[in-house]
Design a protein around this motif. Structure first.
Motif, mmCIF file in Angstrom:
data_model
loop_
_atom_site.group_PDB
_atom_site.id
_atom_site.type_symbol
_atom_site.label_atom_id
_atom_site.label_comp_id
_atom_site.label_asym_id
_atom_site.label_seq_id
_atom_site.Cartn_x
_atom_site.Cartn_y
_atom_site.Cartn_z
ATOM 1 N N TYR A 1 -5.595 2.059 -10.199
ATOM 2 C CA TYR A 1 -6.553 3.141 -9.593
ATOM 3 C C TYR A 1 -5.574 4.553 -8.893
ATOM 4 N N LEU A 2 -4.183 4.046 -8.858
ATOM 5 C CA LEU A 2 -3.505 5.056 -8.271
ATOM 6 C C LEU A 2 -3.181 6.129 -9.160
ATOM 7 N N LEU A 3 -3.144 5.918 -10.548
ATOM 8 C CA LEU A 3 -2.676 6.803 -11.456
ATOM 9 C C LEU A 3 -3.329 8.208 -11.535
ATOM 10 N N PRO A 4 -4.557 8.287 -11.477
ATOM 11 C CA PRO A 4 -5.319 9.806 -11.347
ATOM 12 C C PRO A 4 -4.731 10.418 -10.021
ATOM 13 N N ILE A 5 -4.621 9.710 -9.036
ATOM 14 C CA ILE A 5 -4.123 10.241 -7.673
ATOM 15 C C ILE A 5 -2.659 10.689 -7.665
ATOM 16 N N LEU A 6 -2.012 9.806 -8.262
ATOM 17 C CA LEU A 6 -0.634 10.154 -8.459
ATOM 18 C C LEU A 6 -0.066 11.343 -9.380
ATOM 19 N N ALA A 7 -0.944 11.296 -10.434
ATOM 20 C CA ALA A 7 -1.015 12.606 -11.675
ATOM 21 C C ALA A 7 -1.165 13.941 -10.899
ATOM 22 N N LEU A 8 -2.292 13.955 -9.900
ATOM 23 C CA LEU A 8 -2.634 15.055 -9.202
ATOM 24 C C LEU A 8 -1.591 15.462 -8.182
ATOM 25 N N LEU A 9 -1.083 14.561 -7.313
ATOM 26 C CA LEU A 9 0.046 14.385 -6.367
ATOM 27 C C LEU A 9 1.327 14.966 -6.889
ATOM 28 N N GLY A 10 1.681 14.364 -8.040
ATOM 29 C CA GLY A 10 2.831 14.702 -8.889
ATOM 30 C C GLY A 10 2.955 16.233 -9.295
ATOM 31 N N TRP A 11 1.752 16.449 -9.990
ATOM 32 C CA TRP A 11 1.752 17.814 -10.549
ATOM 33 C C TRP A 11 2.128 18.862 -9.499
ATOM 34 N N TYR A 12 1.045 18.611 -8.289
ATOM 35 C CA TYR A 12 1.029 19.499 -7.089
ATOM 36 C C TYR A 12 2.571 19.631 -6.512
ATOM 37 N N LEU A 13 2.935 18.535 -6.326
ATOM 38 C CA LEU A 13 4.401 18.617 -5.506
ATOM 39 C C LEU A 13 5.134 19.364 -6.500
ATOM 40 N N THR A 14 5.368 19.032 -7.591
ATOM 41 C CA THR A 14 6.295 19.713 -8.742
ATOM 42 C C THR A 14 6.087 21.198 -8.433
ATOM 43 N N THR A 15 4.811 21.726 -8.565
ATOM 44 C CA THR A 15 4.760 23.069 -8.909
ATOM 45 C C THR A 15 4.610 23.687 -7.500
ATOM 46 N N LEU B 1 7.821 5.745 -3.563
ATOM 47 C CA LEU B 1 7.050 5.394 -2.694
ATOM 48 C C LEU B 1 5.685 4.456 -3.332
ATOM 49 N N PRO B 2 4.861 4.867 -4.288
ATOM 50 C CA PRO B 2 3.768 4.000 -4.806
ATOM 51 C C PRO B 2 4.508 3.138 -5.530
ATOM 52 N N ALA B 3 5.695 3.108 -6.480
ATOM 53 C CA ALA B 3 6.174 1.988 -7.262
ATOM 54 C C ALA B 3 6.481 0.947 -6.407
ATOM 55 N N ALA B 4 7.363 1.369 -5.160
ATOM 56 C CA ALA B 4 7.671 0.156 -4.297
ATOM 57 C C ALA B 4 6.541 -0.611 -3.758
ATOM 58 N N ALA B 5 5.660 0.166 -3.403
ATOM 59 C CA ALA B 5 4.498 -0.556 -2.875
ATOM 60 C C ALA B 5 3.574 -1.412 -3.528
ATOM 61 N N THR B 6 3.415 -0.760 -4.742
ATOM 62 C CA THR B 6 2.589 -1.424 -5.707
ATOM 63 C C THR B 6 3.128 -2.767 -6.151
ATOM 64 N N ALA B 7 4.427 -2.738 -6.339
ATOM 65 C CA ALA B 7 5.336 -3.928 -6.979
ATOM 66 C C ALA B 7 5.276 -4.931 -5.491
ATOM 67 N N ALA B 8 5.562 -4.284 -4.429
ATOM 68 C CA ALA B 8 5.306 -5.473 -3.338
ATOM 69 C C ALA B 8 3.823 -6.008 -3.007
ATOM 70 N N TRP B 9 2.870 -5.317 -3.281
ATOM 71 C CA TRP B 9 1.676 -5.551 -3.210
ATOM 72 C C TRP B 9 1.284 -6.737 -4.213
ATOM 73 N N ASP B 10 1.718 -6.471 -5.540
ATOM 74 C CA ASP B 10 1.288 -7.402 -6.569
ATOM 75 C C ASP B 10 2.308 -8.581 -6.355
#
Lengths: 420, 249
Positions: free
Chosen positions: A14-28, A54-63
């Motif tokens: 569920y994070l993937l679309p949010i991260l795609a938008l955020l990643g694109w925005y932050l880079t550009t 941030l999301p990678a560590a948090a998601t791994a910790a959660w799972d």
């Protein structure tokens, strides 16, 4: 676990679309990279890497945390514990990789020639840092409830990586890998030593997390092993990091330059080769205008984004026309004094006067306008007027001697460092 | 296949204070259905955790035939053969009932497709078929127990141990559980722990009584009942026999 179950039960999907938008925005949204080659692209990504950690560590910790909460690991599974944990860590890691991939794509679109000067080192270190923090997140999830482990892992990774950039001492950012985000201008390459400063700790954190997660031996022996891994990595990385400057780069290999000589030599990097004829034409024009002054242009012009004492370095952008090229080359002839040890402002005064003189001679600026533009005091203004009243050859000789003095002034960095 | 433990020593160490649970305990379980009886704190759960190899003894051996879980190479094979449903089974957030049961099977080394296919029959066996798609977190206490049993059944272990499976169940659910266990015992050796002699029914072949870290009785159900007076109901006789064994200490 079936792949479908793994993905649908993890927050990562569920994070993937949010991260795609955020990643694109932050880079550009960040400043466009100063270098269009691959190190510039990956360095641009490294600057936004905390947002992937941030999301990678948090998601791994959660799972891993929810696996721990279920107690299934305590029911004597027949499968290898590390394999079970690796599977549960996969969505978190993929989440981070996805964010990096989006950021990389965005950065490559911004770059004109993303595959020039191909250098994988910044990307390798970024991926190692990302993997390390994903595993550290997983280790946190194995010992803490998910609601504590996820924020702890996310904040820990974010703070250590990007927080190190806030410290004055640059070695901390070299150690965490943040320094890769400051590479490179067109005439620079990442310093290979930075690999030894930043990769060992990332690998050690990953190894420490794996040890903590495994069931090999007793907990305290695994803990000691983890500490030993980090300490060993520190022993390797610390001396390497201590020897590096604030921005750990080295000069790009001059053999890569493409040069052409007419009245003066003009050299550009391969990615700007198309603008070489315009640069040569502009240099010829400038040389002919400076001919009465007998200014020494024997060093020629060289493409570069930084002022290097003793060299005339000019900037090129792909949208340059004849006018912008001329302005860029005139700017290249303005000597710098920022590297000089200058308590009396003597070198600064020399730089200001040289710059004002070049503007008057080449940029059709009147002495009064130059005095205004460069905020010359009354003494400096009269010095400029005195200089302009002398014969052209004397003016040129003064300019050459000022440029030479500024190039060799006592100050920061060795001659080699100044060339970087 | 011989299953049990030999000369096992085990202790907990809460905050550096050693609490010894077993000091050289040996027990070998007979094939069939065994009821492990013992008062609270007797060490039944610890014994099951040791037998499942979820914890390791300080000394001694746990065995299933030739397999020893203390030998790393044999651990996986041992665990494939021995199933254990601990007293408390928690739902795994994000998984539904079928996914959780299938995951338990996968953890016991079943290929993931086999585990997925085997999950539904196991769920049906414990009467949760209607709830297979429901999030496991949404189950009631009794349903949760049955989920645990399904997780124990899914990988078709040769020995299945259930730790106090009837705790917290209402009388009807207990009756259902009895039926489930009777069916389960047809395919695998079953060891069920309880502190309540009411759980003792005719379906058990053997009884082991554990108290104070030692085995007070091991024998057939018939021998166990012989310890009490012949008059009275079966449950009253079982309670009397159990009381006589536990009070001996």
């Amino acid at each position: 676990m079936r792949a479908k179950t793994l993905w649908t039960s993890s927050p990562s999907l569920y994070l993937l679309p949010i991260l795609a938008l955020l990643g694109w925005y932050l880079t550009t949204a960040l400043e466009p990279p100063g270098f269009d080659g691959f190190p510039g692209v990956t360095s641009h990504v490294a600057a936004s890497l905390p947002f992937a950690i941030l999301p990678a560590a948090a998601t791994a910790a959660w799972d891993i945390g929810r696996l721990r909460q279920s107690g299934l690991l305590r029911t004597a599974p027949a499968r290898n514990r590390l394999r079970v944990l690796a599977q549960m860590t996969l969505p978190g890691w993929a989440c981070g990789l996805w964010t990096v991939a989006v950021m990389l794509t965005a950065a490559m679109r911004m770059a004109d020639d993303p595959f020039d000067s191909f250098n994988l080192a910044p990307l390798v270190v970024s991926l190692a840092v990302l993997s390390a923090w994903t595993l550290v997140g997983a280790a946190a999830g194995a010992y803490l409830p998910p609601v504590a482990a996820a924020p702890a892992a996310a904040i820990g990774g974010y703070v250590l990586y990007s927080g190190s950039a806030a410290l004055t001492d640059p070695k901390w950012r070299h150690l965490t890998g943040y320094s890769w985000s400051e590479c490179c201008t067109v005439d620079q390459q990442p310093d290979p030593t930075l690999i030894w400063a930043s990769l060992p700790l990332a690998l050690a954190f990953a190894l420490a997390a794996i040890l903590v997660l495994s069931d090999l031996g007793r907990f305290w022996t695994r803990g000691l092993g983890a500490v030993a891994a980090v300490a060993t990595a520190g022993a390797i990385a610390f001396p390497a990091a201590s020897g590096l400057g604030y921005i750990p780069v080295v000069a790009r290999d001059d053999d890569d330059l493409t040069c052409e000589t007419s009245r003066v030599e003009v050299c550009v990097w391969p990615e700007s080769r198309e603008l070489l004829p315009l640069a040569v034409q502009t240099a010829d024009q400038i040389a002919s205008e400076l001919e009465p002054y007998e200014v020494d242009l024997s060093n020629g012009f060289r493409q570069g984004n930084r002022a290097v004492p003793g060299q005339w370095r000019f900037v090129i952008r792909e949208d340059f026309n004849a006018d912008l090229m001329r302005k860029s080359m005139i700017s290249a002839l303005q000597p710098s004094s920022t590297h000089c040890d200058d308590p009396q402002d003597r070198f600064y005064a020399m730089q200001i006067l040289s710059t004002a003189w070049i503007q008057v001679v080449l940029a059709e600026v009147t002495p009064d306008e130059a005095a205004d533009d460069f905020r010359l005091g009354p003494d400096q203004k009269s010095a400029l007027e005195d200089l302009l009243s002398q014969p052209a050859a004397d003016q040129g000789a003064w300019f050459d001697s000022a440029a030479a003095e500024l190039a060799e002034c006592p100050g920061t960095g060795s001659a080699e460092e100044r060339q970087r | 296949m011989e299953f049990g433990m030999r000369d096992c020593r085990f202790s907990y160490r809460p905050l550096f204070r050693e609490h010894r649970v077993f000091d050289g305990l040996s027990v070998q379980f007979d094939t069939g259905r065994t009821l492990l009886l013992g008062p609270n704190g007797a060490g039944k759960s610890t014994m099951m955790a040791l037998l499942a190899s979820a914890v390791m003894p300080k000394e001694g051996q746990v065995y299933f035939g030739e397999l020893r879980p203390s030998r790393r190479r044999e651990q996986a094979a041992f665990r494939r053969n021995v199933g254990w449903v601990p007293q408390r089974v928690n739902a795994m957030p994000g998984l539904n009932v079928r996914e959780q049961v299938a995951y338990a099977g996968w953890l016991k080394d079943m290929p993931k497709h086999d585990a997925w296919d085997a999950a539904m029959p196991a769920i049906e066996k414990v009467g949760l078929a209607d709830l297979a798609e429901r999030p496991s977190k949404a189950l009631s206490g009794g349903q949760n127990r049955r989920l645990g049993i399904a997780m124990g059944l899914v990988h078709r272990a040769k020995v299945l141990m259930l730790d106090e499976p009837s705790a917290g169940l209402d009388p009807l659910q207990r009756e259902d559980l009895r039926v489930t266990l009777a069916q389960t015992g047809e395919h695998a050796d079953l060891i069920v722990s309880t502190h309540d002699t009411d759980d003792m029914g005719s379906q058990y072949d053997h009884v082991v009584v554990l108290a104070g870290g030692s085995v007070r009785f091991q024998g057939t159900t018939k021998d166990f009942m012989e310890l009490a007076e012949r008059d009275g109901s079966d449950s009253a006789r079982a309670a009397a026999a159990y009381r006589s064994l536990v009070q001996e200490s």
